[in-house]
Design an enzyme around this catalytic site. Structure first.
Site, PDB file in Angstrom:
ATOM      1  N   SER A   9     -75.919 -25.742 -35.227  1.00 28.74           N
ATOM      2  CA  SER A   9     -75.235 -25.244 -34.031  1.00 28.74           C
ATOM      3  C   SER A   9     -73.880 -24.676 -34.425  1.00 28.74           C
ATOM      4  O   SER A   9     -73.224 -25.194 -35.343  1.00 28.74           O
ATOM      5  CB  SER A   9     -75.019 -26.403 -33.057  1.00 28.74           C
ATOM      6  OG  SER A   9     -74.110 -26.023 -32.031  1.00 28.74           O
ATOM      7  N   TYR A  23     -71.465 -34.764 -31.729  1.00 29.49           N
ATOM      8  CA  TYR A  23     -72.413 -33.651 -31.886  1.00 29.49           C
ATOM      9  C   TYR A  23     -71.895 -32.680 -32.935  1.00 29.49           C
ATOM     10  O   TYR A  23     -72.632 -32.245 -33.822  1.00 29.49           O
ATOM     11  CB  TYR A  23     -72.612 -32.947 -30.547  1.00 29.49           C
ATOM     12  CG  TYR A  23     -73.658 -31.861 -30.592  1.00 29.49           C
ATOM     13  CD1 TYR A  23     -75.018 -32.173 -30.701  1.00 29.49           C
ATOM     14  CD2 TYR A  23     -73.305 -30.511 -30.533  1.00 29.49           C
ATOM     15  CE1 TYR A  23     -75.990 -31.172 -30.738  1.00 29.49           C
ATOM     16  CE2 TYR A  23     -74.269 -29.506 -30.568  1.00 29.49           C
ATOM     17  CZ  TYR A  23     -75.612 -29.844 -30.667  1.00 29.49           C
ATOM     18  OH  TYR A  23     -76.573 -28.849 -30.711  1.00 29.49           O
TER      19      TYR A  23
HETATM   20  N1  LIG Z   1     -80.065 -25.306 -26.489  1.00 25.45           N
HETATM   21  C1  LIG Z   1     -78.963 -24.903 -27.118  1.00 25.45           C
HETATM   22  O1  LIG Z   1     -78.103 -24.222 -26.544  1.00 25.45           O
HETATM   23  C2  LIG Z   1     -78.747 -25.277 -28.555  1.00 25.45           C
HETATM   24  C3  LIG Z   1     -77.653 -24.701 -29.212  1.00 25.45           C
HETATM   25  C4  LIG Z   1     -77.437 -25.011 -30.554  1.00 25.45           C
HETATM   26  C5  LIG Z   1     -78.298 -25.872 -31.203  1.00 25.45           C
HETATM   27  N2  LIG Z   1     -79.357 -26.427 -30.529  1.00 25.45           N
HETATM   28  C6  LIG Z   1     -80.219 -27.341 -31.278  1.00 25.45           C
HETATM   29  O2  LIG Z   1     -81.563 -26.978 -31.095  1.00 25.45           O
HETATM   30  C7  LIG Z   1     -82.403 -28.121 -31.276  1.00 25.45           C
HETATM   31  C8  LIG Z   1     -83.405 -28.188 -30.142  1.00 25.45           C
HETATM   32  O3  LIG Z   1     -82.699 -28.368 -28.941  1.00 25.45           O
HETATM   33  P1  LIG Z   1     -83.216 -27.845 -27.521  1.00 25.45           P
HETATM   34  O4  LIG Z   1     -82.161 -26.975 -26.987  1.00 25.45           O
HETATM   35  O5  LIG Z   1     -84.608 -27.373 -27.619  1.00 25.45           O
HETATM   36  O6  LIG Z   1     -83.112 -29.210 -26.706  1.00 25.45           O
HETATM   37  P2  LIG Z   1     -84.149 -30.099 -25.899  1.00 25.45           P
HETATM   38  O7  LIG Z   1     -84.985 -29.261 -24.995  1.00 25.45           O
HETATM   39  O8  LIG Z   1     -83.319 -31.186 -25.325  1.00 25.45           O
HETATM   40  O9  LIG Z   1     -85.113 -30.674 -27.024  1.00 25.45           O
HETATM   41  C9  LIG Z   1     -84.675 -31.603 -27.970  1.00 25.45           C
HETATM   42  C10 LIG Z   1     -85.895 -32.101 -28.706  1.00 25.45           C
HETATM   43  O10 LIG Z   1     -85.476 -33.028 -29.714  1.00 25.45           O
HETATM   44  C11 LIG Z   1     -86.280 -34.197 -29.574  1.00 25.45           C
HETATM   45  N3  LIG Z   1     -85.662 -35.387 -30.099  1.00 25.45           N
HETATM   46  C12 LIG Z   1     -84.467 -35.932 -29.789  1.00 25.45           C
HETATM   47  N4  LIG Z   1     -84.283 -37.076 -30.487  1.00 25.45           N
HETATM   48  C13 LIG Z   1     -85.389 -37.249 -31.256  1.00 25.45           C
HETATM   49  C14 LIG Z   1     -85.808 -38.222 -32.185  1.00 25.45           C
HETATM   50  N5  LIG Z   1     -85.057 -39.285 -32.473  1.00 25.45           N
HETATM   51  N6  LIG Z   1     -87.001 -38.069 -32.803  1.00 25.45           N
HETATM   52  C15 LIG Z   1     -87.788 -36.995 -32.519  1.00 25.45           C
HETATM   53  N7  LIG Z   1     -87.460 -36.058 -31.627  1.00 25.45           N
HETATM   54  C16 LIG Z   1     -86.279 -36.180 -31.007  1.00 25.45           C
HETATM   55  C17 LIG Z   1     -86.532 -34.304 -28.074  1.00 25.45           C
HETATM   56  O11 LIG Z   1     -87.573 -35.222 -27.826  1.00 25.45           O
HETATM   57  P3  LIG Z   1     -87.669 -36.061 -26.421  1.00 25.45           P
HETATM   58  O12 LIG Z   1     -88.327 -35.144 -25.443  1.00 25.45           O
HETATM   59  O13 LIG Z   1     -88.480 -37.260 -26.773  1.00 25.45           O
HETATM   60  O14 LIG Z   1     -86.264 -36.404 -26.016  1.00 25.45           O
HETATM   61  C18 LIG Z   1     -86.873 -32.855 -27.773  1.00 25.45           C
HETATM   62  O15 LIG Z   1     -88.182 -32.559 -28.173  1.00 25.45           O
HETATM   63  C19 LIG Z   1     -81.459 -29.326 -31.356  1.00 25.45           C
HETATM   64  O16 LIG Z   1     -81.292 -29.701 -32.703  1.00 25.45           O
HETATM   65  C20 LIG Z   1     -80.154 -28.780 -30.790  1.00 25.45           C
HETATM   66  O17 LIG Z   1     -79.037 -29.467 -31.301  1.00 25.45           O
HETATM   67  C21 LIG Z   1     -79.603 -26.138 -29.227  1.00 25.45           C
END
Ligand SMILES: NC(=O)c1ccc[n+]([C@@H]2O[C@H](COP(=O)([O-])OP(=O)(O)OC[C@H]3O[C@@H](n4cnc5c(N)ncnc54)[C@H](OP(=O)(O)O)[C@@H]3O)[C@@H](O)[C@H]2O)c1
Length: 238
Positions: free
Chosen positions: A146, A161
């Site tokens: 990120s 974070y």
């Molecule tokens: N969305 C943004 O703006 C953004 C920006 C920068 C970086 N990111 C990064 O992108 C990645 C995906 O995020 P997203 O936006 O798609 O968010 P999201 O929809 O909240 O999805 C997060 C995913 O991570 C899983 N997860 C969390 N803890 C876990 C664990 N201990 N073991 C296995 N799975 C786990 C969640 O599973 P559960 O459903 O079981 O909770 C979910 O599948 C993350 O690393 C986030 O930091 C996102």
């Protein structure tokens, strides 16, 4: 010929689910990892309904046992992994919480920071340790990082974070060096601010825009660099 094997963590929703689908659409056999079997099954069944080659493994990236079991399963079943996308991640610090989960670094509990690092940073490390030795030359590891972890653009708030992603970027640099001799490419990606549960509804990007650089680094024959931090298919500062 056996399909290439891709492993995606946190594949039950958001960027992880979309990345799993995009790689399967390119012909990879995708091992979709989710810690929650119910939503994981729903996600995988929706891809299988479209005739995509996807299977579910229940993996909480904070569980050393579950990650080790995944490594054993893949070694025995496929003997290789071509792509690993370390996508699983969370933000525990919120603006609303005044206490130990506060986004205010003066209030947040060190335990909250440790929990965040355990998932966002050590989760990726566990996966790399379990799977890197199963990667052939040309294997690719993509760490979903990120801009909030970018030291050159560091701001206030969300200390846990932010440092979990800065540390994830260190993992990228270290393994890019460690695995270079074996021809494995290791990169970090900032997907931008994306409309997922984590990013929220006000975010500027669609999920399709968010996964573009992740999928490109994971699979495009022209993406051959290693040890970089990327956004929109271009290197960004650490
Ligand atoms: N969305 C943004 O703006 C953004 C920006 C920068 C970086 N990111 C990064 O992108 C990645 C995906 O995020 P997203 O936006 O798609 O968010 P999201 O929809 O909240 O999805 C997060 C995913 O991570 C899983 N997860 C969390 N803890 C876990 C664990 N201990 N073991 C296995 N799975 C786990 C969640 O599973 P559960 O459903 O079981 O909770 C979910 O599948 C993350 O690393 C986030 O930091 C996102």
């Amino acid at each position: 010929m056996q399909s290439k094997i891709a492993v995606v963590t946190g594949a039950n929703r958001g960027l992880g689910q979309a990345t799993a689908r995009a790689l399967a659409e390119q012909g990879y056999h995708v091992i979709a990892c989710a810690r929650d079997s119910e939503s994981g099954t729903r996600a995988v069944e929706s891809m299988q309904a479209d005739k995509l080659s996807v299977e579910l493994r229940v993996v909480d990236v904070t569980s050393a046992d579950q990650v080790r079991d995944l490594g054993r399963y893949i070694r025995e079943t496929y003997k290789r992994v071509d792509v690993l996308v370390n996508n699983a991640g969370l933000i525990l610090e919120t603006r609303q919480a005044g206490g130990e989960r506060s986004a205010n670094p003066l209030l947040v509990s060190p335990m909250t920071i440790m929990e965040t690092v355990n998932t966002n940073t050590l989760g990726a490390l566990r996966m790399i340790q379990a799977l890197a030795l199963l990667m052939p030359e040309g294997g690719r590891i993509v760490n979903v990082s990120s801009g909030m972890g970018q030291l050159s653009d560091m701001d206030g708030g969300w200390l846990g974070y932010r440092l979990s992603k800065t540390a994830l970027n260190s993992i990228t640099r270290v393994f890019a060096t460690e695995l270079a001799e074996r021809g494995i490419l290791v990169n970090s990606v900032c997907p931008g601010w994306v409309r997922t549960d984590l990013g929220g509804g006000d975010a500027s990007r669609s999920i399709e825009e968010g996964i573009d650089t992740i999928v490109w680094l994971a699979s495009d024959p022209e993406a051959t660099e290693s040890g970089g931090f990327w956004r929109d298919r271009a290197r960004i500062e650490w």
